[in-house]
Design an enzyme around this catalytic site. Structure first.
Site, PDB file in Angstrom:
ATOM      1  CG  HIS A 109      -5.059   0.729  -3.662  1.00 29.67           C
ATOM      2  ND1 HIS A 109      -4.279   0.482  -2.548  1.00 29.67           N
ATOM      3  CD2 HIS A 109      -6.069  -0.180  -3.609  1.00 29.67           C
ATOM      4  CE1 HIS A 109      -4.802  -0.516  -1.844  1.00 29.67           C
ATOM      5  NE2 HIS A 109      -5.886  -0.942  -2.480  1.00 29.67           N
TER       6      HIS A 109
ATOM      7  NE  ARG B  28      -2.964  -3.703  -1.279  1.00 36.99           N
ATOM      8  CZ  ARG B  28      -2.555  -4.575  -0.363  1.00 36.99           C
ATOM      9  NH1 ARG B  28      -1.259  -4.829  -0.246  1.00 36.99           N
ATOM     10  NH2 ARG B  28      -3.408  -5.187   0.433  1.00 36.99           N
TER      11      ARG B  28
ATOM     12  CE  LYS C   8      -6.506  -0.563   4.589  1.00 37.75           C
ATOM     13  NZ  LYS C   8      -7.754  -0.679   3.793  1.00 37.75           N
TER      14      LYS C   8
ATOM     15  CE1 TYR D 220      -6.556  -7.409  -6.885  1.00 30.58           C
ATOM     16  CE2 TYR D 220      -6.637  -8.614  -4.816  1.00 30.58           C
ATOM     17  CZ  TYR D 220      -6.435  -7.442  -5.516  1.00 30.58           C
ATOM     18  OH  TYR D 220      -6.121  -6.283  -4.833  1.00 30.58           O
TER      19      TYR D 220
ATOM     20  CG  HIS E  78      -6.315  -9.168   1.219  1.00 31.07           C
ATOM     21  ND1 HIS E  78      -6.515  -9.534  -0.102  1.00 31.07           N
ATOM     22  CD2 HIS E  78      -6.124  -7.819   1.196  1.00 31.07           C
ATOM     23  CE1 HIS E  78      -6.454  -8.466  -0.876  1.00 31.07           C
ATOM     24  NE2 HIS E  78      -6.210  -7.418  -0.115  1.00 31.07           N
TER      25      HIS E  78
ATOM     26  NE  ARG F  41      -3.589  -2.220   2.767  1.00 26.46           N
ATOM     27  CZ  ARG F  41      -3.324  -3.381   3.374  1.00 26.46           C
ATOM     28  NH1 ARG F  41      -2.125  -3.569   3.939  1.00 26.46           N
ATOM     29  NH2 ARG F  41      -4.230  -4.328   3.442  1.00 26.46           N
TER      30      ARG F  41
END
Length: 299
Positions: free
Chosen positions: A245, A248, A177, A280, A271, A154
């Protein structure tokens, strides 16, 4: 009720390691709900009034929010926050929150990631360094975008690299995150780009200081990364979706197209849920169908 909301938010921050942006979104969503219910019932919202909320009341709030222009996606997020807060209040105060918790989440079309093609991603890497006349700034921009595409970082993660992380090794430990740590392999091209930038930058970063700097020596702003990519995409004729982004997204999509394992890609991206990474696969399928339609046009 304001005190209760503050306490709940503090717990979200501490227990879930929620970011400040997430906390602000929770506060906005729940405050809006409580404000509506106060007007709806004609008095200040308290515990007794919370316990009286019916499914019809919840639907009235949702209709009001939609009427003010809130999208189905944003309303779904707000309802999730309201349910979490209500559940917490019900457990704390001992009332039945079934009517709120059973409210249906509005349906919405999930947005698919918008990656660049492999050629476009490479063209972006070739073009971002041409956007500045200062050699060290050009090297900086190339290094940042290479980390986004080559490592799937990120923007905040790339700009968060400090002197402690230098020189880059074969792998990099990233805290993403929610404080989630992951190990990311670093390609030689990314190590070379960062090394070349560090050789030219006129500001030296201490152990705990960010390595990527602005013109005056302060930490590089994510907005500047957006601006340099905006200039590059306009030069290349790429769509507005060619954002930092998107690099990524491109990292993940191109790995998947090359036969990468979905679980491994989940770990590389950091994730928490595999379902997030599975988007994806939908992108990959959509691209396959696009190629198929071009090769076999319908009569």
């Amino acid at each position: 009720m304001a005190d209760a909301l503050s306490l709940w938010l503090d717990q979200r921050r501490a227990l879930n390691a929620a970011s400040e942006n997430t906390i602000d979104a929770y506060r906005h969503d729940v405050s809006g709900y409580l404000g509506f219910m106060g007007q709806h019932f004609g008095g200040p919202m308290g515990v007794a009034m919370m316990a009286r909320v019916s499914q019809r009341d919840v639907r009235s709030w949702m209709a009001h929010a939609r009427g003010r222009g809130l999208s189905a996606r944003s309303l779904a997020r707000a309802l999730s926050a309201v349910k979490n807060f209500t559940r917490w209040m019900a457990e704390r105060e001992g009332f039945d929150a079934t009517h709120v918790l059973s409210a249906r989440t509005p349906k919405f079309q999930k947005k698919l990631p918008r990656p660049l093609s492999e050629d476009a991603a490479q063209a972006m890497l070739d073009t971002v360094e041409l956007q500045s006349e200062r050699p060290w700034v050009a090297a900086r921009d190339l290094a940042v975008v290479t980390l986004l595409y080559g490592c799937g970082l990120r923007v905040s993660e790339a700009l968060g690299l400090t002197g402690d992380d230098m020189p880059l090794q074969d792998v990099l430990r990233i805290t993403g995150k929610g404080g989630k740590e992951r190990i990311v392999p670093v390609l030689p091209i990314a190590r070379h780009a960062v090394k070349d930038y560090l050789r030219q930058v006129p500001f030296k970063a201490g152990a705990k200081e960010p390595i990527f700097r602005g013109i005056r020596g302060g930490p590089l702003s994510p907005r500047l990364v957006q601006k340099v990519m905006q200039a590059a995409r306009m030069q290349l004729g790429l769509p507005a979706t060619a954002t930092p982004h998107a690099m990524r997204h491109s990292f993940a999509t191109h790995l998947l197209s090359a036969g990468g394992d979905l679980r491994a890609i989940q770990e590389l991206l950091g994730h928490s849920s595999l379902s997030t990474t599975q988007t994806y696969t939908a992108v990959d399928t959509a691209r396959l169908m696009e190629v198929y339609d071009k090769a076999h046009p319908r009569a």
